[in-house]
Design an enzyme around this catalytic site. Structure first.
Site, PDB file in Angstrom:
ATOM      1  N   GLN A 276       5.345  50.270  56.971  1.00  0.00           N
ATOM      2  CA  GLN A 276       5.439  50.928  55.678  1.00  0.00           C
ATOM      3  C   GLN A 276       6.320  50.127  54.727  1.00  0.00           C
ATOM      4  O   GLN A 276       5.994  49.937  53.547  1.00  0.00           O
ATOM      5  CB  GLN A 276       6.022  52.342  55.860  1.00  0.00           C
ATOM      6  CG  GLN A 276       6.177  53.105  54.566  1.00  0.00           C
ATOM      7  CD  GLN A 276       4.846  53.452  53.952  1.00  0.00           C
ATOM      8  OE1 GLN A 276       3.989  54.039  54.612  1.00  0.00           O
ATOM      9  NE2 GLN A 276       4.639  53.109  52.694  1.00  0.00           N
TER      10      GLN A 276
ATOM     11  N   HIS B 102       9.615  52.810  60.840  1.00  0.00           N
ATOM     12  CA  HIS B 102       8.249  52.670  60.312  1.00  0.00           C
ATOM     13  C   HIS B 102       8.174  51.312  59.595  1.00  0.00           C
ATOM     14  O   HIS B 102       8.021  51.252  58.371  1.00  0.00           O
ATOM     15  CB  HIS B 102       7.945  53.828  59.351  1.00  0.00           C
ATOM     16  CG  HIS B 102       6.487  53.996  59.025  1.00  0.00           C
ATOM     17  ND1 HIS B 102       5.490  53.242  59.614  1.00  0.00           N
ATOM     18  CD2 HIS B 102       5.853  54.847  58.168  1.00  0.00           C
ATOM     19  CE1 HIS B 102       4.317  53.619  59.133  1.00  0.00           C
ATOM     20  NE2 HIS B 102       4.507  54.584  58.254  1.00  0.00           N
TER      21      HIS B 102
ATOM     22  N   CYS C 245       5.920  57.172  50.733  1.00  0.00           N
ATOM     23  CA  CYS C 245       4.992  56.602  51.718  1.00  0.00           C
ATOM     24  C   CYS C 245       3.739  57.458  51.895  1.00  0.00           C
ATOM     25  O   CYS C 245       2.733  56.976  52.394  1.00  0.00           O
ATOM     26  CB  CYS C 245       5.696  56.394  53.048  1.00  0.00           C
ATOM     27  SG  CYS C 245       6.280  57.905  53.827  1.00  0.00           S
TER      28      CYS C 245
ATOM     29  N   ARG D  48      -0.586  48.802  51.893  1.00  0.00           N
ATOM     30  CA  ARG D  48      -0.519  48.791  53.363  1.00  0.00           C
ATOM     31  C   ARG D  48      -1.577  47.830  53.922  1.00  0.00           C
ATOM     32  O   ARG D  48      -1.334  47.104  54.883  1.00  0.00           O
ATOM     33  CB  ARG D  48      -0.787  50.203  53.927  1.00  0.00           C
ATOM     34  CG  ARG D  48       0.198  51.289  53.493  1.00  0.00           C
ATOM     35  CD  ARG D  48       1.555  51.134  54.142  1.00  0.00           C
ATOM     36  NE  ARG D  48       1.514  51.104  55.587  1.00  0.00           N
ATOM     37  CZ  ARG D  48       1.499  52.177  56.384  1.00  0.00           C
ATOM     38  NH1 ARG D  48       1.573  53.379  55.863  1.00  0.00           N
ATOM     39  NH2 ARG D  48       1.471  52.058  57.711  1.00  0.00           N
TER      40      ARG D  48
ATOM     41  N   ASP E 121      10.545  60.839  50.877  1.00  0.00           N
ATOM     42  CA  ASP E 121       9.602  61.055  51.974  1.00  0.00           C
ATOM     43  C   ASP E 121       9.636  62.553  52.287  1.00  0.00           C
ATOM     44  O   ASP E 121      10.526  63.271  51.806  1.00  0.00           O
ATOM     45  CB  ASP E 121      10.055  60.214  53.196  1.00  0.00           C
ATOM     46  CG  ASP E 121       9.100  60.295  54.377  1.00  0.00           C
ATOM     47  OD1 ASP E 121       7.952  60.760  54.201  1.00  0.00           O
ATOM     48  OD2 ASP E 121       9.504  59.903  55.495  1.00  0.00           O
TER      49      ASP E 121
ATOM     50  N   ARG F  94       1.469  54.252  67.451  1.00  0.00           N
ATOM     51  CA  ARG F  94       2.194  55.312  66.741  1.00  0.00           C
ATOM     52  C   ARG F  94       2.567  56.354  67.783  1.00  0.00           C
ATOM     53  O   ARG F  94       1.697  56.945  68.424  1.00  0.00           O
ATOM     54  CB  ARG F  94       1.338  55.924  65.632  1.00  0.00           C
ATOM     55  CG  ARG F  94       1.958  57.184  65.050  1.00  0.00           C
ATOM     56  CD  ARG F  94       1.318  57.629  63.759  1.00  0.00           C
ATOM     57  NE  ARG F  94       1.659  56.755  62.668  1.00  0.00           N
ATOM     58  CZ  ARG F  94       1.496  57.058  61.370  1.00  0.00           C
ATOM     59  NH1 ARG F  94       1.003  58.238  61.036  1.00  0.00           N
ATOM     60  NH2 ARG F  94       1.836  56.212  60.429  1.00  0.00           N
TER      61      ARG F  94
END
Ligand code: CP
Ligand code: NVA
Length: 311
Positions: free
Chosen positions: A133, A130, A262, A290, A222, A103
């Site tokens: 996700q 991402h 998310c 996830r 988001d 990340r």
């Protein structure tokens, strides 16, 4: 498939479908308490330059539940590109572990790690993408709607990293993504062009949230202020004010529409408490998914490595 998951283009539509199908199997097995020890002897390395609850925990727990182990390092320990060059980190870290999740802010860090790593590198979020996700999000949609192809999905808010990955998914998986952003916060035009080249009509962009949400099956939002943009918070709140997912906006969608987020969520900004905590919200299932989607991804990646090693 490509060895890495730098962004969703590294999986094709068949690969994404196979990951979702495997995630369904692993979810059932893990919930029954009968997780197969498919990761026995494997170690996952995680390198995080930004905060995380879901990504880090779900990858680590997936490894543990399926018989493997994981080690997480933070930016303060590693200093990716600062204490030593990204390529050197990749060479050394990949000599210890079987796959790396990173990340980071800069997508080039993902590309450079992958280029110098002896093991697969998975993008656990960068400023552009991402992908992990969206694997969980597609699993959540599949569970709720029984399919992904043919659906209408609206993205409301910032044309950011998560939005870009939804766009690539739309191009690959046969659903229509309608992106509603304020002017100046549209998705990257190069990413959009590649999506439209892959499947014309897969993504539409507009600044009118009500028009984009009209009659959709899924509404996705988001945060307005992504990690690293904290200094822009006040200005963004002002510019995004008309893009809040609230009862009024959600009423434009189909009656059985679901809401995805998310997380982390900022109640009162991009979404109201009523919506994110209400019956149309699948954000909590999405977060749990996830674990299963990424375990399925790792299973595929480790399996592919084995196949290459054994031929
Ligand atoms: N959605 C998501 O990636 O959450 P974290 O930032 O907590 O990992
Ligand atoms: N767009 C957000 C996603 C957080 C999971 C960010 O980059 O901070």
């Amino acid at each position: 498939m490509a060895r890495h998951l730098r962004n969703l283009w590294d999986l094709d539509s068949t690969g994404i479908s196979q990951v979702i199908d495997r995630a369904v199997q692993l979810k059932a097995a893990i919930r029954r308490g009968e997780a197969p020890p498919v990761f026995a002897g494997r170690v996952l390395g995680l390198l995080f330059e930004k905060p995380s609850l879901r990504t880090r925990t779900s990858f680590e727990v997936g490894m543990f539940r399926l018989g493997g182990s994981a080690i997480s390092l933070s930016h303060s320990e590693v200093g990716l590109g600062k204490r030593e060059p990204v390529a050197d980190v990749a060479r050394v870290f990949s000599s210890y572990v079987d796959a790396i999740v990173v990340r980071t802010f800069d997508h080039d860090n993902v590309l450079n790690l992958a280029a110098s790593s002896a093991v697969p590198v998975i993008n656990g979020l960068c400023d552009r993408f991402h992908p992990c996700q969206i694997l969980a999000d597609l699993l959540t949609v599949q569970e709720a709607k029984g399919r992904v192809a043919g659906l209408k999905v609206a993205w409301v808010g910032d044309g950011n990293n998560v939005c870009h990955s939804w766009m690539i998914a739309a191009a690959q998986m046969g659903f229509e993504l309608r992106v509603a952003t304020p002017k100046g916060f549209e998705p990257d035009p190069e990413i959009l062009a590649k999506c439209l080249d892959h499947r014309p009509g897969s993504v539409r962009c507009d600044s009118d949230p009500r028009g984009m949400v009209d009659d959709v099956d899924v509404v996705v939002t988001d945060v307005w202020v992504s990690m690293g943009q904290e200094k822009e918070a006040a200005e963004r709140r002002r510019l995004f004010a008309d893009y809040q997912v609230n009862r009024d906006l959600m009423s434009c969608a189909r009656g059985d529409a679901i809401l995805l987020h998310c997380l982390p969520a900022h109640r009162g900004d991009e979404v109201t408490a009523e919506l994110i905590d209400g019956p149309q919200s699948l954000a909590w299932e999405e977060a749990e998914n996830r674990l299963y989607a990424q375990s399925a991804l790792l299973d595929r990646i480790f399996g592919a490595v084995d196949r290459v090693e054994h031929v």
